[in-house]
Design a protein around this motif. Structure first.
Motif, PDB file in Angstrom:
ATOM      1  N   SER A 137      59.379  15.132  45.099  1.00 30.57           N
ATOM      2  CA  SER A 137      59.154  16.006  43.946  1.00 30.57           C
ATOM      3  C   SER A 137      58.414  17.264  44.381  1.00 30.57           C
ATOM      4  CB  SER A 137      58.336  15.274  42.874  1.00 30.57           C
ATOM      5  OG  SER A 137      59.015  14.112  42.474  1.00 30.57           O
TER       6      SER A 137
ATOM      7  N   GLU B 280      58.647  14.731  33.733  1.00 29.83           N
ATOM      8  CA  GLU B 280      59.729  13.983  34.378  1.00 29.83           C
ATOM      9  C   GLU B 280      59.375  13.630  35.815  1.00 29.83           C
ATOM     10  OE1 GLU B 280      63.090  16.477  34.005  1.00 29.83           O
ATOM     11  OE2 GLU B 280      63.411  16.072  31.860  1.00 29.83           O
TER      12      GLU B 280
ATOM     13  N   ALA C  98      59.037   9.953  37.272  1.00 27.88           N
ATOM     14  CA  ALA C  98      59.803   9.488  38.429  1.00 27.88           C
ATOM     15  C   ALA C  98      58.886   8.969  39.521  1.00 27.88           C
ATOM     16  CB  ALA C  98      60.679  10.627  38.970  1.00 27.88           C
TER      17      ALA C  98
ATOM     18  N   GLN D   5      57.640   5.608  38.503  1.00 23.76           N
ATOM     19  CA  GLN D   5      58.683   4.594  38.647  1.00 23.76           C
ATOM     20  C   GLN D   5      58.894   4.228  40.122  1.00 23.76           C
ATOM     21  OE1 GLN D   5      60.199   2.929  36.189  1.00 23.76           O
ATOM     22  NE2 GLN D   5      61.138   1.662  37.793  1.00 23.76           N
TER      23      GLN D   5
END
Length: 450
Positions: free
Chosen positions: A7, A94, A98, A101
């Motif tokens: 990311s 987001e 992510a 997760q």
């Protein structure tokens, strides 16, 4: 710089200060005032009062429009900034979701890996414990069986043999060791005792029973070391043998290898009463060098790889219809009663130099595909080479024919060498065409090459 597959780093948001908005409003007002001032100045230059009034009104309207437009532009910029901030916040959420997760997945995978490793470790420990227990049990059973085999009581020894056999049948990894123990037992000195003789015959039957490839009791790949053993009516009929050594063994009764499949090396430099190798097959090298067969040797209708009977002493021999694919050697062999090689096929060289046939020697319908050496061979009785095929050179130099010799209808690819061979003058002979025969004295004929 963002690493591919990760990311992008979240840049820190800077809050817009209130004075920056105030400056923007002041600039919009100043711009409107300046435009209004300039347009009013232009309107005051008009000569007609009506025109000047109209132009002043238009100037005021234009100035207000500029102010309104500038304010609208600023409003649009602020709205665009709010939209950009909203989108960036959404993207940040987001990315965070992510990352969370992915972290949860890594934690879950690690937990599963740890659990699996623990399970494997437990299974390995359980297998190791089971293996150790099985090995201890096998060792105990093996030790107990060997102890029984060394007992003074013949019945107990027989029980030890059966215990070893069951152990080998249930545990294939132990079969080589157990066959070695059985062979060692047969190699041990044997007292003249009927009960011990029965135990030894049982050991022989156990060995051969597991060497026949005809059922679940077959033990493949076994090698027999029976050097110096005492064997009685040893019966390896139909067995599959990978190397068997009977060197210096004493074999009473009839020793049978009828129909056996032989591989590797079969060493038979032993003492036999009767030896039967009828119908054997395989590519083994059968070694009868220095063997003694006081009775009969039969190797009929066999398929042999290589045969060596040098210096062997054999009463009677029959190799009828046997095929030898590689070399066959009978140098210095002694056949005290008679030998039959009728219909035999020798596909490679044959050497019978210095061999002695006290009785008759029958080679009728035999085939010699390569070199055949009979130099210095003693034929004490009748010898027949009738209908023999000599596809290679044949040499009978210095041979002795004490009885009738017949080469009738023999087919020779080359003229045989007979230099200095001798034949009795008191018997009829049929020699190959072109053989020069002349009397040597009243008892002997001399054969010479042309």
């Amino acid at each position: 710089m963002a690493v591919p597959g990760t990311s992008p780093p979240d840049e820190r948001l800077r809050v817009m200060p209130w004075w920056l908005v105030l400056i923007g409003l002041l600039l919009a007002a100043l711009l409107g005032w300046w435009v209004l001032y300039w347009l009013l100045g232009e309107a005051d230059r008009a000569a007609a009062p009506d025109t000047r009034a109209t132009l002043r009104i238009d100037a005021i309207r234009t100035g207000l429009t500029v102010v309104a437009g500038t304010g609208g532009g600023l409003a649009l910029l602020l709205a665009a900034r709010r939209q950009w901030i909203s989108e960036r916040a959404q993207r940040h959420q987001e990315v965070v979701a992510a990352a969370d997760q992915a972290h949860r997945d890594r934690v879950q995978a690690h937990a599963e890996a740890v659990a699996e490793a623990g399970q494997r470790h437990q299974e390995h420990q359980a297998e190791a414990a089971a293996h150790d227990a099985a090995e201890r049990r096998l060792t105990e059973l093996y030790t107990r069986a060997v102890e029984l085999l060394g007992n003074d009581n013949a019945a107990v020894r027989l029980g030890g043999l059966h215990a070893l056999e069951r152990l080998g049948q249930d545990n294939p990894a132990q079969r080589t060791t157990i066959v070695g123990v059985l062979c060692a037992y047969l190699r041990m000195p044997s007292p003249d005792d009927a009960r011990e003789a029965e135990v030894r015959r049982s050991a022989q039957r156990m060995l051969t029973r597991h060497l026949r490839a005809d059922g679940d009791v077959f033990w493949p790949g076994m090698r027999l070391d029976l050097t110096g053993a005492r064997l009685d009516d040893f019966d390896a009929t139909g067995c599959a043998l990978d190397d068997a050594d009977l060197t210096d063994a004493t074999c009473t009764g009839t020793t049978r290898f009828t129909g056996a499949t032989l591989r590797g090396r079969l060493a038979l430099a032993a003492t036999f009463e009767d030896l039967v190798l009828d119908g054997v097959t395989g590519d083994a090298k059968i070694m009868l060098d220095d063997a003694t067969v006081s009775g009969r040797l039969t190797v009929e209708r066999a398929e042999i790889g290589k045969l060596s009977c040098r210096r062997a002493t054999i009463a009677a021999a029959s190799l009828r219809a046997t095929s030898v694919r590689r070399t066959a050697k009978f140098d210095h062999a002694r056949f005290t009663e008679g030998a039959s090689f009728r219909e035999a096929a020798f596909h490679s060289s044959v050497s019978m130099e210095h061999a002695t046939f006290t009785g008759q020697a029958d080679f009728r319908q035999a085939r010699f595909a390569d070199l055949a050496l009979f130099r210095w061979t003693e034929f004490g009785g009748d010898v027949w080479f009738t209908d023999v095929d000599f596809d290679g050179p044949a040499n009978f130099g210095r041979a002795r024919f004490h009885g009738p010799a017949s080469f009738e209808h023999a087919r020779l690819a080359y003229r045989p060498r007979v230099d200095q061979a001798r034949a009795t003058a008191s018997a009829p002979h049929v020699w190959p065409d072109g053989t020069r025969v002349e009397p040597l004295d009243t008892d002997w004929l001399l054969l010479t090459d042309p």
